[in-house]
Design a protein around this motif. Structure first.
Motif: not given
Length: 408
Positions: A132-140, A230-244
């Motif tokens: 879930y977490a590693t996939r969700f923000p990148v998909n969004v 930047l959006l993919l990296a900052a929005g992907g990595e940080t949000t997936d770690k935040a959700i986890a």
């Protein structure tokens, strides 16, 4: 030998395994450290990190991003200052707040979360990180930009390489090369799509960026590509770690998980406390524009300053019992936690406050709500203790859970 002299280096395995005891010693005994390997001054106290981020006297710049970000993203909005920064931010910011976020992108967030949960809700077990977490923000983000989600594996590979580059404090040449290769590959992927989109605008975020204009200024293809990177990296990595992290923190504090399950309006408080207690990004760098006095000494002009968010957010001078996760604490303001007036430091502060903070909040709220709906008796897999990993960014690498299977 004093505790300060025994301080583990920020590049050591000991520090990576658990930085919090080292952070405590830094705050107490070494609030300003010259770190030879990264050629930077390390600060760890809340008042110092807050001062650098707010920067009311223009003493600190983001010139460090010239070498830290540009090799992987190209020139980004984060490197700009003054009017140039204000205009670029005005071009991109509307998509991440207010009606655009609510009307255009909330349905995208809800749909992407539901699709991922549907894949495991019948099974009775899942890994919240991997499934879930590693996939969700990148998909969004891919969906928001109108990109093909079938390219998810490529996006994930790119942002993983970028984050590794940013966190490459020891200067591993292979990590550097992989990060630089990502810039080329991402440009080859994105620039044709941007040009195509300019000729055929839709209602996606990429079209918005192509059409956006402020005071006669429009974004170039390179500007847009760099922002998407930047959006993919900052929005992907940080949000997936935040959700986890929010789920890990709640699962190891069952009373607080029960409270959130019962009253979903507590989710923003749980997210704010997670950002304080286990922030996804543990360090952000700035550069001194002038000689400046910080707690513990003087930093010369033109020096890199490593701001330890993970340490400052647990400063006992700022928070009561800072090493305790407590969504009910009264020294953290939930109402301002996702704005530039936040009193935690996870999104930085001031003019470079994270433009995607409200998007992250929307993703976390939707994600936690939908996960709790699908898994009302969500619990950690037997015998599993969540372990964080990472130095630059940090979060659980796995979060296996069990629950009663449910139909959609």
């Amino acid at each position: 030998m004093s505790a300060a002299q025994q301080l583990p280096d920020i590049l050591s395995p000991e520090f990576a395994a658990d930085p919090y005891p080292a952070y405590a010693v830094m705050r107490e005994e070494k609030p300003l450290i010259w770190h030879e390997a990264t050629k930077s001054y390390i600060i760890s106290r809340y008042e110092d990190v807050e001062r650098v981020f707010k920067d009311k006297q223009s003493q600190f710049t983001t010139d460090n991003y010239d070498w830290q970000l540009e090799p992987v993203h190209g020139k980004t909005i984060l490197q700009l200052s003054g009017r140039e920064h204000a205009v670029r931010r005005a071009l991109v910011a509307p998509a991440f707040r207010g009606s655009d976020l609510q009307e255009k992108f909330l349905p995208v967030i809800e749909r992407n979360s539901r699709e991922l949960i549907d894949a495991f809700r019948h099974s009775g077990s899942a890994d919240i990180v991997g499934d879930y977490a590693t996939r969700f923000p990148v998909n969004v983000i891919a969906d928001m930009l109108g990109l093909d989600k079938a390219d998810h594996a490529r996006f994930h590979g790119w942002y993983t390489a970028v984050i590794a580059f940013l966190g490459n404090l020891s200067g591993d040449p292979e990590v550097t090369a992989a990060g630089e290769r990502t810039r080329v590959e991402f440009a080859e992927y994105m620039i044709p799509i941007i040009r195509e989109r300019r000729d055929s605008l839709g209602d996606d975020l990429l079209s918005t960026l192509c059409a956006a204009e402020v005071d006669g200024v429009r974004m170039s293809d390179e500007d847009i590509k760099a922002f998407c990177s930047l959006l993919l990296a900052a929005g992907g990595e940080t949000t997936d770690k935040a959700i986890a992290s929010i789920l890990a923190n709640l699962l190891v504090n069952p009373d607080q998980l029960a409270a959130v399950r019962e009253d979903r309006s507590l989710i923003p408080a749980a997210f704010a406390e997670t950002l304080r207690y286990t922030p996804p990004v543990h360090m952000i760098m700035r550069q001194s524009a002038t000689e400046v006095e910080l707690t513990g000494g003087t930093v010369p002009a033109g020096a890199t300053i490593t701001c330890l968010i993970g340490a400052a957010n647990r400063d006992e001078q700022r928070y009561r019992e800072p090493d305790r996760f407590d969504i009910f604490r009264d020294d953290l303001t939930t109402t301002s936690a996702f704005s530039a007036a936040a009193d935690h430091l996870a999104f930085a502060l001031g003019r470079h406050f994270c433009v995607g903070a409200l998007l992250a909040k929307a993703e976390v709220e939707v994600g936690v709500n939908q996960l709790l709906d699908a898994m009302p008796d969500l619990r950690l897999a037997d015998g599993f203790d969540p372990v964080e990993q990472g130095v630059f960014t940090r979060g659980p690498t796995a979060l296996p859970v069990n629950f009663t299977p449910s139909a959609a």
